[in-house]
Write a protein that holds these residues in place. Sequence first.
Motif, PDB file in Angstrom:
ATOM      1  N   ALA A  30       5.786   0.075   8.353  1.00 29.29           N
ATOM      2  CA  ALA A  30       7.224   0.221   8.207  1.00 29.29           C
ATOM      3  C   ALA A  30       7.838   1.041   9.336  1.00 29.29           C
ATOM      4  N   GLY A  31       7.033   1.579  10.208  1.00 30.09           N
ATOM      5  CA  GLY A  31       7.545   2.425  11.270  1.00 30.09           C
ATOM      6  C   GLY A  31       8.028   3.765  10.766  1.00 30.09           C
ATOM      7  N   LEU A  32       7.442   4.235   9.649  1.00 27.90           N
ATOM      8  CA  LEU A  32       7.871   5.487   9.030  1.00 27.90           C
ATOM      9  C   LEU A  32       6.738   6.499   9.038  1.00 27.90           C
ATOM     10  N   THR A  33       7.105   7.760   8.965  1.00 23.90           N
ATOM     11  CA  THR A  33       6.108   8.815   8.828  1.00 23.90           C
ATOM     12  C   THR A  33       5.626   8.835   7.379  1.00 23.90           C
ATOM     13  N   PRO A  34       4.459   9.417   7.116  1.00 23.88           N
ATOM     14  CA  PRO A  34       3.984   9.504   5.731  1.00 23.88           C
ATOM     15  C   PRO A  34       4.977  10.200   4.802  1.00 23.88           C
ATOM     16  N   ASP A  35       5.635  11.264   5.298  1.00 23.93           N
ATOM     17  CA  ASP A  35       6.616  11.963   4.462  1.00 23.93           C
ATOM     18  C   ASP A  35       7.800  11.067   4.118  1.00 23.93           C
ATOM     19  N   GLN A  36       8.224  10.230   5.063  1.00 29.99           N
ATOM     20  CA  GLN A  36       9.331   9.308   4.792  1.00 29.99           C
ATOM     21  C   GLN A  36       8.935   8.259   3.765  1.00 29.99           C
ATOM     22  N   VAL A  37       7.707   7.772   3.874  1.00 32.41           N
ATOM     23  CA  VAL A  37       7.210   6.803   2.891  1.00 32.41           C
ATOM     24  C   VAL A  37       7.191   7.424   1.503  1.00 32.41           C
ATOM     25  N   ARG A  38       6.684   8.648   1.395  1.00 36.33           N
ATOM     26  CA  ARG A  38       6.624   9.327   0.097  1.00 36.33           C
ATOM     27  C   ARG A  38       8.016   9.517  -0.480  1.00 36.33           C
ATOM     28  N   ARG A  39       8.943   9.946   0.365  1.00 35.56           N
ATOM     29  CA  ARG A  39      10.298  10.195  -0.108  1.00 35.56           C
ATOM     30  C   ARG A  39      10.953   8.911  -0.613  1.00 35.56           C
ATOM     31  N   LYS A  40      10.803   7.830   0.130  1.00 33.05           N
ATOM     32  CA  LYS A  40      11.379   6.554  -0.292  1.00 33.05           C
ATOM     33  C   LYS A  40      10.746   6.081  -1.602  1.00 33.05           C
ATOM     34  N   SER A  41       9.459   6.226  -1.730  1.00 30.65           N
ATOM     35  CA  SER A  41       8.777   5.798  -2.947  1.00 30.65           C
ATOM     36  C   SER A  41       9.211   6.635  -4.146  1.00 30.65           C
ATOM     37  N   LEU A  42       9.349   7.941  -3.933  1.00 24.74           N
ATOM     38  CA  LEU A  42       9.769   8.829  -5.015  1.00 24.74           C
ATOM     39  C   LEU A  42      11.185   8.489  -5.467  1.00 24.74           C
ATOM     40  N   ILE A  53       3.891   4.354  -8.488  1.00 23.88           N
ATOM     41  CA  ILE A  53       4.432   4.369  -7.134  1.00 23.88           C
ATOM     42  C   ILE A  53       4.701   5.791  -6.682  1.00 23.88           C
ATOM     43  N   ALA A  54       5.052   6.677  -7.637  1.00 23.05           N
ATOM     44  CA  ALA A  54       5.285   8.080  -7.303  1.00 23.05           C
ATOM     45  C   ALA A  54       3.967   8.828  -7.099  1.00 23.05           C
ATOM     46  N   VAL A  55       3.023   8.624  -8.021  1.00 28.53           N
ATOM     47  CA  VAL A  55       1.764   9.380  -7.972  1.00 28.53           C
ATOM     48  C   VAL A  55       0.879   8.915  -6.815  1.00 28.53           C
ATOM     49  N   GLU A  56       0.770   7.602  -6.610  1.00 29.04           N
ATOM     50  CA  GLU A  56      -0.118   7.104  -5.554  1.00 29.04           C
ATOM     51  C   GLU A  56       0.414   7.425  -4.155  1.00 29.04           C
ATOM     52  N   ASN A  57       1.691   7.729  -4.037  1.00 27.83           N
ATOM     53  CA  ASN A  57       2.259   8.117  -2.740  1.00 27.83           C
ATOM     54  C   ASN A  57       2.345   9.630  -2.567  1.00 27.83           C
ATOM     55  N   ALA A  58       1.938  10.383  -3.566  1.00 30.74           N
ATOM     56  CA  ALA A  58       2.073  11.842  -3.517  1.00 30.74           C
ATOM     57  C   ALA A  58       1.067  12.450  -2.548  1.00 30.74           C
ATOM     58  N   PRO A  59       1.456  13.544  -1.869  1.00 30.08           N
ATOM     59  CA  PRO A  59       0.495  14.256  -1.013  1.00 30.08           C
ATOM     60  C   PRO A  59      -0.545  14.973  -1.865  1.00 30.08           C
ATOM     61  N   LYS A  60      -1.630  15.346  -1.259  1.00 29.90           N
ATOM     62  CA  LYS A  60      -2.716  15.995  -1.982  1.00 29.90           C
ATOM     63  C   LYS A  60      -2.223  17.278  -2.655  1.00 29.90           C
ATOM     64  N   GLY A  61      -2.596  17.433  -3.896  1.00 26.02           N
ATOM     65  CA  GLY A  61      -2.249  18.641  -4.626  1.00 26.02           C
ATOM     66  C   GLY A  61      -0.853  18.649  -5.206  1.00 26.02           C
ATOM     67  N   ARG A  62      -0.117  17.512  -5.114  1.00 27.09           N
ATOM     68  CA  ARG A  62       1.252  17.488  -5.638  1.00 27.09           C
ATOM     69  C   ARG A  62       1.514  16.253  -6.514  1.00 27.09           C
ATOM     70  N   ARG A  63       0.463  15.660  -7.031  1.00 26.10           N
ATOM     71  CA  ARG A  63       0.641  14.470  -7.859  1.00 26.10           C
ATOM     72  C   ARG A  63       1.422  14.772  -9.134  1.00 26.10           C
ATOM     73  N   GLY A  64       1.201  15.930  -9.713  1.00 29.11           N
ATOM     74  CA  GLY A  64       1.925  16.295 -10.924  1.00 29.11           C
ATOM     75  C   GLY A  64       3.415  16.395 -10.683  1.00 29.11           C
ATOM     76  N   PHE A  65       3.799  17.036  -9.584  1.00 24.21           N
ATOM     77  CA  PHE A  65       5.218  17.201  -9.248  1.00 24.21           C
ATOM     78  C   PHE A  65       5.870  15.861  -8.923  1.00 24.21           C
ATOM     79  N   PHE A  66       5.227  15.058  -8.101  1.00 26.20           N
ATOM     80  CA  PHE A  66       5.784  13.754  -7.730  1.00 26.20           C
ATOM     81  C   PHE A  66       5.870  12.832  -8.949  1.00 26.20           C
ATOM     82  N   GLY A  67       4.821  12.816  -9.762  1.00 24.87           N
ATOM     83  CA  GLY A  67       4.811  11.952 -10.930  1.00 24.87           C
ATOM     84  C   GLY A  67       5.838  12.341 -11.972  1.00 24.87           C
TER      85      GLY A  67
END
Length: 456
Positions: free
Chosen positions: A7-19, A144-158
């Motif tokens: 997608a031409g995006l950084t990992p943080d951008q992908v996570r944010r869009k997914s969240l 989509i929220a949990v699988e895109n979450a950074p390590k150690g933050r799955r609970g917060f993203f989910g």
Amino acid sequence: MTTAHLAGLTPDQVRRKSLISGTVGAIIEWYEYTVYGTAAALVFGTLFFPSTEPGVSQIAALASFGVGFLARPVGAFVSGHLGDRIGRKSTLILTFLIMSISTAAIGLLPTYQSVGFWAPVLLCVLRLTQGFAVGGEWGGAAIIAVENAPKGRRGFFGAWPQIGVSCGLLLGTGAVAISQAISGDQFIVWGWRLPFLVSVVLAAVGLYIRLNASESPAFLAAKAEAERKQEKQKAPIPVVFKEHRRSLIIALFSRFAEAGNYYLFTVFLLSYVATTLKLPASYGLVAVMIGSALNIAMIPVFGAISDKIGRKNTFFFGAAVITVSAWPIFAMIQTGNPFAIIAGVTIFLTLGHAAVYSVLPAFYCELFPTEVRYTGISVGYQTAAILLAGFTPVIASALVLWSGGTWPLVAIIVVTTLIAVAAVAAAKESKDLDLDTIGKTPATLNGEPKPRTRTR
């Protein structure tokens, strides 16, 4: 190649869009689901189920609300299969479109006065379609929220998609109130249609967001691995029931702490305050709205806490609050004091429900391997919904009428919560697990065939 590179995006951008995709989509879908319940309570009895006995019309209208829950497990099976085969993103777009089209169509339905018997039939069909869509929505939004979450933050993203229910309750109630103010005496004629038709605009926004979200990297990795090994993809439903029964049972019963209890303190409470206690309906409505607003704020907080102290400890805290406070909360409600009612509902929603509900997306995702995750969590979650949530308000009303008090409701709350505690206790703490390795043996990780064993 990762989703970010494609997608031409950084990992943080992908996570944010997914969240954002999971959260906004969940809010809109639950708005649409809530608007139906509010309209059923206010006007559907008269418009679609006319009777010489107003009570009969109202029961029929509320029963049509419960009908939607019957279709949720079916939606879970179908969406779970599609989500594990074609992808999380595509399935979420499909469920979103089904929900939005069904909701808008309800706003265009002719009433019983115009087409007779066909009016309630069409209404119930569209309600079933709504239930089907919701059955697949929760699992996809959580994944989509949990699988895109950074390590150690799955609970917060989910936790973020979890605010959809309370946000939908606030937005749906507010939309109906605004429509009443705009249409006045014409609300029962045409004003009730406005909240349903507004969903077209919300759907356009939600669809744009979901189309621009990225597919889950965990799903893409699992799909690429299967293609590399030239493995034939198995149908996820039989795999879940054959190889992951234990996880499925845990997922089902862990919902017992909140699935029915949430509707006791949001839907049943409104009727109990106005009908049994003979208090102004605004007492219950204000309490639910304030409690829901604080619930929205606390769910991400408890999600983040679960990343620190674990899913199980966070869940146990919320379950303890629900169990210990059940009797005092009903005692506070029965005083008839509006501030006591607000305090009681707030305790349940902000400390009890928020804690147990916030951890479910991460906890569920950590129960199942990627290949069957959508199916496993959707079936477990939605099966619990049909067992507890849909008809809880009706059952609660009957029990209060039978007993003359609220002690049966307290007993239900305590028993169901303890069942959920036992289910969660049977699972291993999972916050530090690697999602990509769940359900795999060391041999599998080394590229050797996976033996046919059940995951724990």
